[in-house]
Design an enzyme around this catalytic site. Structure first.
Site, PDB file in Angstrom:
ATOM      1  N   LYS A 107       0.864  -1.187   0.000  1.00 57.42           N
ATOM      2  CA  LYS A 107       0.000   0.000   0.000  1.00 57.42           C
ATOM      3  C   LYS A 107       0.894   1.228   0.000  1.00 57.42           C
ATOM      4  CE  LYS A 107      -4.479   0.803   0.156  1.00 57.42           C
ATOM      5  NZ  LYS A 107      -5.543  -0.035  -0.383  1.00 57.42           N
TER       6      LYS A 107
HETATM    7  P1  NAD Z   1     -13.366   7.719  -2.603  1.00 57.93           P
HETATM    8  O1  NAD Z   1     -12.350   8.737  -2.296  1.00 57.93           O
HETATM    9  O2  NAD Z   1     -13.839   7.577  -3.991  1.00 57.93           O
HETATM   10  O3  NAD Z   1     -14.664   7.963  -1.685  1.00 57.93           O
HETATM   11  C1  NAD Z   1     -14.611   8.112  -0.311  1.00 57.93           C
HETATM   12  C2  NAD Z   1     -15.985   8.566   0.145  1.00 57.93           C
HETATM   13  O4  NAD Z   1     -16.029   8.548   1.570  1.00 57.93           O
HETATM   14  C3  NAD Z   1     -16.327  10.005  -0.273  1.00 57.93           C
HETATM   15  O5  NAD Z   1     -17.685  10.054  -0.636  1.00 57.93           O
HETATM   16  C4  NAD Z   1     -16.118  10.807   1.011  1.00 57.93           C
HETATM   17  O6  NAD Z   1     -16.923  11.961   1.055  1.00 57.93           O
HETATM   18  C5  NAD Z   1     -16.551   9.791   2.031  1.00 57.93           C
HETATM   19  N1  NAD Z   1     -16.031  10.035   3.377  1.00 57.93           N
HETATM   20  C6  NAD Z   1     -14.787  10.408   3.757  1.00 57.93           C
HETATM   21  N2  NAD Z   1     -14.736  10.536   5.100  1.00 57.93           N
HETATM   22  C7  NAD Z   1     -15.964  10.227   5.563  1.00 57.93           C
HETATM   23  C8  NAD Z   1     -16.543  10.155   6.843  1.00 57.93           C
HETATM   24  N3  NAD Z   1     -15.826  10.442   7.933  1.00 57.93           N
HETATM   25  N4  NAD Z   1     -17.836   9.796   6.946  1.00 57.93           N
HETATM   26  C9  NAD Z   1     -18.573   9.499   5.840  1.00 57.93           C
HETATM   27  N5  NAD Z   1     -18.087   9.542   4.598  1.00 57.93           N
HETATM   28  C10 NAD Z   1     -16.792   9.894   4.457  1.00 57.93           C
HETATM   29  O7  NAD Z   1     -12.795   6.337  -2.012  1.00 57.93           O
HETATM   30  P2  NAD Z   1     -13.192   4.863  -2.433  1.00 57.93           P
HETATM   31  O8  NAD Z   1     -12.275   4.427  -3.507  1.00 57.93           O
HETATM   32  O9  NAD Z   1     -14.652   4.774  -2.612  1.00 57.93           O
HETATM   33  O10 NAD Z   1     -12.750   4.053  -1.105  1.00 57.93           O
HETATM   34  C11 NAD Z   1     -13.592   3.978   0.033  1.00 57.93           C
HETATM   35  C12 NAD Z   1     -13.094   2.858   0.936  1.00 57.93           C
HETATM   36  O11 NAD Z   1     -13.091   1.644   0.199  1.00 57.93           O
HETATM   37  C13 NAD Z   1     -11.679   3.024   1.472  1.00 57.93           C
HETATM   38  O12 NAD Z   1     -11.612   2.427   2.752  1.00 57.93           O
HETATM   39  C14 NAD Z   1     -10.845   2.217   0.502  1.00 57.93           C
HETATM   40  O13 NAD Z   1      -9.639   1.773   1.087  1.00 57.93           O
HETATM   41  C15 NAD Z   1     -11.788   1.070   0.245  1.00 57.93           C
HETATM   42  N6  NAD Z   1     -11.526   0.337  -1.001  1.00 57.93           N
HETATM   43  C16 NAD Z   1     -11.560   0.972  -2.219  1.00 57.93           C
HETATM   44  C17 NAD Z   1     -11.335   0.230  -3.377  1.00 57.93           C
HETATM   45  C18 NAD Z   1     -11.439   0.855  -4.750  1.00 57.93           C
HETATM   46  O14 NAD Z   1     -11.364   0.100  -5.721  1.00 57.93           O
HETATM   47  N7  NAD Z   1     -11.649   2.157  -4.876  1.00 57.93           N
HETATM   48  C19 NAD Z   1     -11.023  -1.126  -3.288  1.00 57.93           C
HETATM   49  C20 NAD Z   1     -11.025  -1.736  -2.040  1.00 57.93           C
HETATM   50  C21 NAD Z   1     -11.284  -0.991  -0.898  1.00 57.93           C
END
Ligand code: NAD
Length: 418
Positions: A107
């Protein structure tokens, strides 16, 4: 063992120790699995739009490469810490083993506030960060991808910078690229599609009727928004609550994710969506629903709110959204938790498809991607569920038992060098 550490690395180590003891692993093996193989911290300058030079700190952690090259996303966030990146790298190792794709875990992250930076500043930051990582990354050693607040544009700059440094185009250095640069069809929605397949299986084994099922989702970014869309469109579930960092909304008769997405694009937030009621993020997590999807940050569900979770299924879209203490409470309540290392593994699975396509210069159709993903996720869910039932443990423990055992077996087969 139950603990409510807010340090995700401590949570990750506790999980390995707990499962290591169940598997009867010796102390040396547990220690080996608890520590990252390699870590790089970089402090680097970026010229800002106002003419000043700002120094940023970034990390890349490779947890384990016994089963194959390291794989893991990179996040841009003001609260990035080395311990957070270590935990996320370790979870990538278990995640890849859970869905049986031949990668180890890594990561990366940069401490920055992308919401306050211009596109030019983000491009310069990305190009310099990639250049600083050059000694560690490579298409056969460590393949980054997107994570919080990094996207297909970030990956394009990543691919270009690496390619310019090595002197030829190297699409296989990074995943999550746009399709025109060698990205895979279906990558944008892959994490959420994998989650949707897991929710489908969880509802089937729990005999829950889709027509009656409701969903609340915390986080409306890549994972949250695509999950809302797919759970509604492909499973026919009713989305009753959504949120982002500024707060949430609820509407019991159902929200249209596409329309909320458009509202967020226009206004910058899901709040004040016409016809819905504003709620806080705390209220969202405690919404009475069939499926709760945390899809934002770590530690959303702790011992303080776990008792108030009112969902039958917790589908962990985010990485590490539940603390160990919360886990124990949820297990006692009988909540079916689909653990992050299984539930959000669709993202890394399609990243793996992208990398395989890049290495072969042969591209697959959307239908092929979906079929392969469905097969992998359905099989992984069934393996974890069956293990949980046969060993009388919760789904997270089952996923850890299976994945850690995979890594242990691979380590034993390879032997300890020299
Ligand atoms: P992103 O940046 O696209 O979206 C994050 C979202 O979370 C945004 O809508 C933001 O406003 C919201 N957010 C941030 N802080 C917050 C809070 N305190 N309360 C409520 N909402 C909040 O990110 P993403 O890619 O959607 O990733 C989200 C999660 O999923 C992370 O934990 C990431 O590690 C995990 N993840 C993502 C992927 C991927 O393919 N993008 C894969 C596996 C895991």
């Amino acid at each position: 063992m139950a603990s409510d550490h807010n340090n995700p690395y401590h949570v990750a180590i506790s999980q390995v120790r707990l499962v290591g003891e169940i598997l009867g692993l010796d102390g040396g093996m547990i220690e080996l699995l608890s520590r990252p193989k390699r870590e790089l911290t970089v402090n680097f300058p970026v010229p800002m739009d106002d003419g000043t030079i700002k120094i940023f700190t970034g990390y890349r952690v490779q947890h384990n490469s016994v089963r194959g090259p390291c794989k893991g996303g990179m996040r841009y966030h003001p609260e990035v810490t080395l311990d957070e990146i270590r935990a996320l790298a370790m979870w990538m190792t278990w995640k890849c083993a859970t869905v049986d794709i031949p990668y180890g875990g890594a990561k990366g992250g940069v401490i920055c506030d992308p919401k306050k930076m211009s596109s030019g500043e983000l491009e310069r930051l990305t190009r310099r960060y990639v250049s600083e990582l050059m000694p560690l990354i490579g298409p056969h050693t460590d393949i980054p991808g997107p994570d919080m607040y990094t996207d297909a544009q970030t990956m394009s700059w990543f691919m270009d910078t690496y390619s310019m440094n090595v002197g030829h185009s190297m699409p296989s250095i990074v995943t999550g690229k746009p399709i025109s640069l060698g990205g895979s069809k279906g990558r944008d929605e892959a994490t959420s599609r994998g989650l949707m397949y897991c929710v489908r299986e969880a509802m089937d084994v729990s005999d829950i009727k889709r027509k009656e099922a409701t969903v609340a989702i915390q986080g409306f970014g890549n994972v949250g928004w695509n999950a809302a869309r797919l759970l509604k469109d492909e499973l026919g579930l009713t989305i009753i609550a959504l949120s982002d960092s500024s707060g949430g909304i609820t509407k019991l008769s159902g929200l249209d994710p596409v329309s909320v997405h458009e509202h967020k694009r226009r206004t910058g937030s899901v709040q004040d969506y016409p016809g819905a009621t504003n709620i806080t993020n705390e209220e969202l997590l405690e919404t009475q629903c069939t499926v709760l999807v945390p899809a934002a940050m770590e530690n959303a569900i702790t011992s303080e709110n776990a008792d108030n979770i009112d969902a039958l299924i917790l589908a962990e879209g985010a990485n590490g959204p539940s603390t160990l203490r919360a886990d124990k409470i949820l297990a006692e309540k009988g909540t079916l938790v689909i653990p992050d290392i299984l539930c959000n593994a669709g993202g890394v699975t399609v990243s793996y498809f992208e990398w395989v396509q890049n290495l072969q210069f042969l591209y697959w159709s959307n239908v092929e991607i979906r079929e392969r993903l469905n097969e992998i996720m359905t099989y992984a869910f069934s393996k974890v569920y069956t293990t949980a039932e046969s060993k009388d443990v919760d789904m997270r423990t089952a996923a850890y038992l299976l994945s850690i055992n995979e890594v242990v077996q691979a380590t034993k087969l390879r032997g300890i060098y020299p």
